[in-house]
Write a protein that holds these residues in place. Structure first.
Motif, PDB file in Angstrom:
ATOM      1  N   SER A  45       0.852  -1.200   0.000  1.00 55.95           N
ATOM      2  CA  SER A  45       0.000   0.000   0.000  1.00 55.95           C
ATOM      3  C   SER A  45       0.881   1.241   0.000  1.00 55.95           C
ATOM      4  CB  SER A  45      -0.866   0.025   1.262  1.00 55.95           C
ATOM      5  OG  SER A  45      -1.764  -1.047   1.232  1.00 55.95           O
ATOM      6  N   VAL A  46       0.403   2.274  -0.664  1.00 58.80           N
ATOM      7  CA  VAL A  46       1.097   3.560  -0.691  1.00 58.80           C
ATOM      8  C   VAL A  46       0.075   4.642  -0.332  1.00 58.80           C
ATOM      9  CG1 VAL A  46       2.371   5.208  -2.122  1.00 58.80           C
ATOM     10  CG2 VAL A  46       2.576   2.748  -2.574  1.00 58.80           C
ATOM     11  N   VAL A  47       0.369   5.401   0.722  1.00 61.43           N
ATOM     12  CA  VAL A  47      -0.474   6.566   1.012  1.00 61.43           C
ATOM     13  C   VAL A  47       0.093   7.698   0.157  1.00 61.43           C
ATOM     14  CG1 VAL A  47      -1.280   8.171   2.782  1.00 61.43           C
ATOM     15  CG2 VAL A  47      -0.947   5.727   3.354  1.00 61.43           C
ATOM     16  N   VAL A  48      -0.660   8.078  -0.844  1.00 59.65           N
ATOM     17  CA  VAL A  48      -0.083   8.945  -1.880  1.00 59.65           C
ATOM     18  C   VAL A  48       0.280  10.328  -1.365  1.00 59.65           C
ATOM     19  CG1 VAL A  48      -1.184   7.668  -3.747  1.00 59.65           C
ATOM     20  CG2 VAL A  48      -2.415   9.606  -2.703  1.00 59.65           C
ATOM     21  N   THR A  49      -0.344  10.738  -0.257  1.00 58.84           N
ATOM     22  CA  THR A  49      -0.003  12.054   0.302  1.00 58.84           C
ATOM     23  C   THR A  49       1.380  12.021   0.963  1.00 58.84           C
ATOM     24  OG1 THR A  49      -1.245  11.320   2.240  1.00 58.84           O
ATOM     25  CG2 THR A  49      -2.394  12.815   0.713  1.00 58.84           C
ATOM     26  N   LEU A  51       4.047  10.586  -0.447  1.00 59.59           N
ATOM     27  CA  LEU A  51       5.100  10.447  -1.445  1.00 59.59           C
ATOM     28  C   LEU A  51       6.074  11.612  -1.331  1.00 59.59           C
ATOM     29  CD1 LEU A  51       2.926   9.350  -4.517  1.00 59.59           C
ATOM     30  CD2 LEU A  51       4.692   7.963  -3.402  1.00 59.59           C
ATOM     31  N   ALA A  52       7.378  11.313  -1.339  1.00 58.60           N
ATOM     32  CA  ALA A  52       8.368  12.378  -1.105  1.00 58.60           C
ATOM     33  C   ALA A  52       8.728  13.080  -2.416  1.00 58.60           C
ATOM     34  CB  ALA A  52       9.621  11.771  -0.473  1.00 58.60           C
ATOM     35  N   PRO A  54       8.689  14.106  -6.665  1.00 52.51           N
ATOM     36  CA  PRO A  54       7.681  14.428  -7.680  1.00 52.51           C
ATOM     37  C   PRO A  54       7.207  13.162  -8.411  1.00 52.51           C
ATOM     38  CG  PRO A  54       9.539  15.928  -7.835  1.00 52.51           C
ATOM     39  CD  PRO A  54       9.916  14.881  -6.854  1.00 52.51           C
ATOM     40  N   THR A  55       8.155  12.247  -8.700  1.00 48.72           N
ATOM     41  CA  THR A  55       7.806  10.982  -9.356  1.00 48.72           C
ATOM     42  C   THR A  55       8.466   9.822  -8.612  1.00 48.72           C
ATOM     43  OG1 THR A  55       7.626  12.036 -11.530  1.00 48.72           O
ATOM     44  CG2 THR A  55       7.927   9.651 -11.504  1.00 48.72           C
ATOM     45  N   THR A  56       7.692   8.802  -8.299  1.00 51.42           N
ATOM     46  CA  THR A  56       8.244   7.616  -7.625  1.00 51.42           C
ATOM     47  C   THR A  56       7.878   6.395  -8.460  1.00 51.42           C
ATOM     48  OG1 THR A  56       7.788   8.698  -5.504  1.00 51.42           O
ATOM     49  CG2 THR A  56       8.377   6.363  -5.421  1.00 51.42           C
ATOM     50  N   ALA A  57       8.885   5.552  -8.772  1.00 49.83           N
ATOM     51  CA  ALA A  57       8.641   4.378  -9.628  1.00 49.83           C
ATOM     52  C   ALA A  57       8.465   3.133  -8.765  1.00 49.83           C
ATOM     53  CB  ALA A  57       9.811   4.185 -10.592  1.00 49.83           C
TER      54      ALA A  57
END
Lengths: 93, 93
Positions: A45-49, A51-52, A54-57
């Motif tokens: 799971s990723v809590v999108v808020t 994310l550090a 600008p783009t995470t792969a």
């Protein structure tokens, strides 16, 4: 390099007591060779808020050393197998 | 269902003019059997601010009919192959 790849999974399933079903050769390939194999199902799971960058792969080839993140290993995998997998990119905007 | 799965990829690579190298069995498995195979590399992007639902599941088994979204096909894949792949869940908070 000429290469021939065969994937065969022969299984015998029983149709109930004493009644073996026809032997069926099923083409079955695993996707995940070695990540968290003790888990029944690998879900992340990723809590999108949170994310550090600008783009995470995120990895979808199941061979990243930084799984669930992508570390570029899909390039080596695609080259070795002729596959065409790539990551999921999460963009903040 | 008792099952035996074997994956063998036999390849012969040449060490230069007239000098065949030893035959090497290389275990090479593709991950993506049929999604967007005309593309060199299947990369998808998600702008996380545009996510509609509280949780959105993205496919990592490469067998979803709704790819890049997850449609639960990994359950059937895991059952057929003994694999343990699952989706990436994007959560808005």
């Amino acid at each position: 390099m000429a290469s021939l790849s065969c994937n065969v999974n022969a299984g015998l399933s029983y149709g109930g007591p004493g009644k073996p079903r026809r032997m069926v050769a099923v083409r079955a390939e695993t996707v995940n060779p070695g990540i968290r194999k003790t888990e029944d199902k690998v879900v992340d799971s990723v809590v999108v808020t949170e994310l550090a960058k600008p783009t995470t792969a995120y990895c979808r080839c199941w061979r990243s050393g930084a799984f669930p993140l992508c570390d570029g290993t899909h390039l080596k995998h695609n080259k070795a197998t002729g596959d065409n997998v790539g990551p999921l990119l999460l963009k903040k905007k």
